[in-house]
Write a protein that holds these residues in place. Structure first.
Motif, mmCIF file in Angstrom:
data_model
loop_
_atom_site.group_PDB
_atom_site.id
_atom_site.type_symbol
_atom_site.label_atom_id
_atom_site.label_comp_id
_atom_site.label_asym_id
_atom_site.label_seq_id
_atom_site.Cartn_x
_atom_site.Cartn_y
_atom_site.Cartn_z
ATOM 1 N N ARG A 26 -29.680 -11.327 40.810
ATOM 2 C CA ARG A 26 -29.455 -12.358 41.839
ATOM 3 C C ARG A 26 -27.994 -12.772 41.955
ATOM 4 O O ARG A 26 -27.594 -13.349 42.953
ATOM 5 N N GLU A 27 -27.221 -12.517 40.900
ATOM 6 C CA GLU A 27 -25.832 -12.949 40.873
ATOM 7 C C GLU A 27 -24.929 -11.736 40.733
ATOM 8 O O GLU A 27 -25.268 -10.786 40.030
ATOM 9 N N THR A 28 -23.771 -11.793 41.370
ATOM 10 C CA THR A 28 -22.786 -10.730 41.207
ATOM 11 C C THR A 28 -22.339 -10.691 39.755
ATOM 12 O O THR A 28 -21.944 -11.721 39.208
ATOM 13 N N PRO A 29 -22.425 -9.526 39.117
ATOM 14 C CA PRO A 29 -22.006 -9.457 37.715
ATOM 15 C C PRO A 29 -20.506 -9.684 37.563
ATOM 16 O O PRO A 29 -19.727 -9.236 38.390
ATOM 17 N N ARG A 30 -20.149 -10.399 36.536
ATOM 18 C CA ARG A 30 -18.727 -10.621 36.203
ATOM 19 C C ARG A 30 -18.483 -9.947 34.850
ATOM 20 O O ARG A 30 -18.415 -8.753 34.789
ATOM 21 N N SER A 31 -18.437 -10.691 33.784
ATOM 22 C CA SER A 31 -18.301 -10.074 32.464
ATOM 23 C C SER A 31 -19.672 -9.755 31.867
ATOM 24 O O SER A 31 -19.768 -9.093 30.852
ATOM 25 N N SER A 32 -20.707 -10.251 32.523
ATOM 26 C CA SER A 32 -22.067 -9.970 32.061
ATOM 27 C C SER A 32 -22.979 -9.740 33.256
ATOM 28 O O SER A 32 -22.623 -10.023 34.392
ATOM 29 N N LEU A 33 -24.137 -9.221 32.963
ATOM 30 C CA LEU A 33 -25.136 -8.892 33.976
ATOM 31 C C LEU A 33 -26.424 -9.609 33.605
ATOM 32 O O LEU A 33 -26.960 -9.412 32.512
ATOM 33 N N ARG A 34 -26.912 -10.458 34.504
ATOM 34 C CA ARG A 34 -28.192 -11.129 34.283
ATOM 35 C C ARG A 34 -29.243 -10.445 35.154
ATOM 36 O O ARG A 34 -29.050 -10.273 36.361
ATOM 37 N N ILE A 35 -30.339 -10.081 34.513
ATOM 38 C CA ILE A 35 -31.454 -9.472 35.229
ATOM 39 C C ILE A 35 -32.659 -10.386 35.070
ATOM 40 O O ILE A 35 -33.009 -10.790 33.967
ATOM 41 N N ASP A 36 -33.272 -10.737 36.205
ATOM 42 C CA ASP A 36 -34.453 -11.590 36.217
ATOM 43 C C ASP A 36 -35.702 -10.724 36.358
ATOM 44 O O ASP A 36 -35.674 -9.689 37.031
ATOM 45 N N TYR A 37 -36.788 -11.170 35.747
ATOM 46 C CA TYR A 37 -38.034 -10.411 35.738
ATOM 47 C C TYR A 37 -39.208 -11.328 36.045
ATOM 48 O O TYR A 37 -39.198 -12.494 35.665
ATOM 49 N N HIS A 38 -40.192 -10.773 36.709
ATOM 50 C CA HIS A 38 -41.508 -11.405 36.700
ATOM 51 C C HIS A 38 -42.545 -10.284 36.671
ATOM 52 O O HIS A 38 -42.368 -9.218 37.252
ATOM 53 N N ILE A 39 -43.554 -10.541 35.896
ATOM 54 C CA ILE A 39 -44.586 -9.547 35.642
ATOM 55 C C ILE A 39 -45.891 -10.046 36.239
ATOM 56 O O ILE A 39 -46.288 -11.199 36.014
ATOM 57 N N THR A 40 -46.525 -9.166 36.994
ATOM 58 C CA THR A 40 -47.818 -9.474 37.597
ATOM 59 C C THR A 40 -48.823 -8.401 37.198
ATOM 60 O O THR A 40 -48.457 -7.325 36.730
ATOM 61 N N ARG A 41 -50.069 -8.714 37.408
ATOM 62 C CA ARG A 41 -51.141 -7.746 37.197
ATOM 63 C C ARG A 41 -51.288 -6.946 38.488
ATOM 64 O O ARG A 41 -51.208 -7.518 39.576
ATOM 65 N N TYR A 59 -35.601 -13.544 31.813
ATOM 66 C CA TYR A 59 -34.343 -12.883 32.150
ATOM 67 C C TYR A 59 -33.710 -12.338 30.884
ATOM 68 O O TYR A 59 -34.050 -12.752 29.763
ATOM 69 N N THR A 60 -32.811 -11.399 31.085
ATOM 70 C CA THR A 60 -31.959 -10.911 30.011
ATOM 71 C C THR A 60 -30.529 -10.939 30.515
ATOM 72 O O THR A 60 -30.279 -10.802 31.712
ATOM 73 N N VAL A 61 -29.593 -11.142 29.599
ATOM 74 C CA VAL A 61 -28.166 -11.119 29.923
ATOM 75 C C VAL A 61 -27.536 -10.043 29.053
ATOM 76 O O VAL A 61 -27.775 -9.985 27.839
ATOM 77 N N HIS A 62 -26.746 -9.191 29.708
ATOM 78 C CA HIS A 62 -26.099 -8.069 29.029
ATOM 79 C C HIS A 62 -24.597 -8.140 29.269
ATOM 80 O O HIS A 62 -24.164 -8.354 30.399
ATOM 81 N N ALA A 63 -23.829 -7.955 28.215
ATOM 82 C CA ALA A 63 -22.376 -7.904 28.353
ATOM 83 C C ALA A 63 -21.978 -6.494 28.759
ATOM 84 O O ALA A 63 -22.644 -5.518 28.398
ATOM 85 N N PHE A 64 -20.906 -6.374 29.520
ATOM 86 C CA PHE A 64 -20.282 -5.078 29.736
ATOM 87 C C PHE A 64 -19.317 -4.888 28.572
ATOM 88 O O PHE A 64 -18.480 -5.751 28.306
ATOM 89 N N PHE A 65 -19.452 -3.769 27.872
ATOM 90 C CA PHE A 65 -18.648 -3.539 26.674
ATOM 91 C C PHE A 65 -17.959 -2.192 26.795
ATOM 92 O O PHE A 65 -18.624 -1.161 26.961
ATOM 93 N N ASP A 66 -16.614 -2.203 26.726
ATOM 94 C CA ASP A 66 -15.813 -0.983 26.786
ATOM 95 C C ASP A 66 -15.815 -0.328 25.408
ATOM 96 O O ASP A 66 -15.280 -0.887 24.449
ATOM 97 N N VAL A 67 -16.422 0.851 25.322
ATOM 98 C CA VAL A 67 -16.579 1.527 24.038
ATOM 99 C C VAL A 67 -15.224 1.911 23.455
ATOM 100 O O VAL A 67 -14.980 1.729 22.257
ATOM 101 N N ASP A 68 -14.325 2.456 24.273
ATOM 102 C CA ASP A 68 -13.022 2.907 23.766
ATOM 103 C C ASP A 68 -12.185 1.759 23.240
ATOM 104 O O ASP A 68 -11.552 1.870 22.193
ATOM 105 N N ARG A 69 -12.192 0.654 23.952
ATOM 106 C CA ARG A 69 -11.390 -0.501 23.539
ATOM 107 C C ARG A 69 -12.104 -1.377 22.522
ATOM 108 O O ARG A 69 -11.497 -2.260 21.931
ATOM 109 N N GLN A 70 -13.410 -1.178 22.380
ATOM 110 C CA GLN A 70 -14.227 -1.996 21.470
ATOM 111 C C GLN A 70 -14.106 -3.478 21.788
ATOM 112 O O GLN A 70 -13.895 -4.321 20.905
ATOM 113 N N ARG A 71 -14.267 -3.785 23.090
ATOM 114 C CA ARG A 71 -14.199 -5.180 23.512
ATOM 115 C C ARG A 71 -14.954 -5.376 24.817
ATOM 116 O O ARG A 71 -15.212 -4.424 25.543
#
Length: 121
Positions: free
Chosen positions: A65-80, A91-103
């Motif tokens: 629902r939101e433009t990702p900045r330094s993180s990405l929020r994904i919203d969920y709803h589960i139905t039958r 929801y879950t929030v995920h950071a964007f992490f640069d593997v080469d820079r380790q940050r």
């Protein structure tokens, strides 16, 4: 004996929804990782509305629902399947992490382009 789905399973369902959401953007986790970005989980929330039962076919609705900045929020709803009754939301929030820079990093251009976002300014 209760014949209801264990509460911890819902985070696994969120993971399935997240993977399919990313796939719907024309990407895969493997491709994102090959490009040097990880998406570690930094926050998770789940609200249980009614229990799912064994043998229910569940539909996982995932959205950003939101433009990702330094993180990405994904919203969920589960139905039958065949019902609009909500079993769980969260929801879950995920950071964007640069593997080469380790940050932490800003979302890469290829990810934003897949979401249809051309510029973060």
């Amino acid at each position: 004996k209760m014949q209801i789905v264990y509460n911890g399973k819902y985070l696994e369902y969120f993971e399935v929804g997240r993977t399919e959401l990313i796939r719907s953007l024309g990407l895969s986790y493997a491709e994102i990782e090959k490009r040097g970005i990880w998406l570690p989980l930094v926050e998770a929330h789940c609200r249980y509305h009614i229990p799912a039962r064994y043998d229910d076919v569940l539909i996982i609705h995932s959205s950003v629902r939101e433009t990702p900045r330094s993180s990405l929020r994904i919203d969920y709803h589960i139905t039958r399947e065949g019902s609009d009754t909500v079993i769980a939301t969260g929801y879950t929030v995920h950071a964007f992490f640069d593997v080469d820079r380790q940050r932490p990093a800003r979302p890469p251009e290829f990810f934003l382009a897949a979401m249809g976002i051309s510029d973060l300014q």
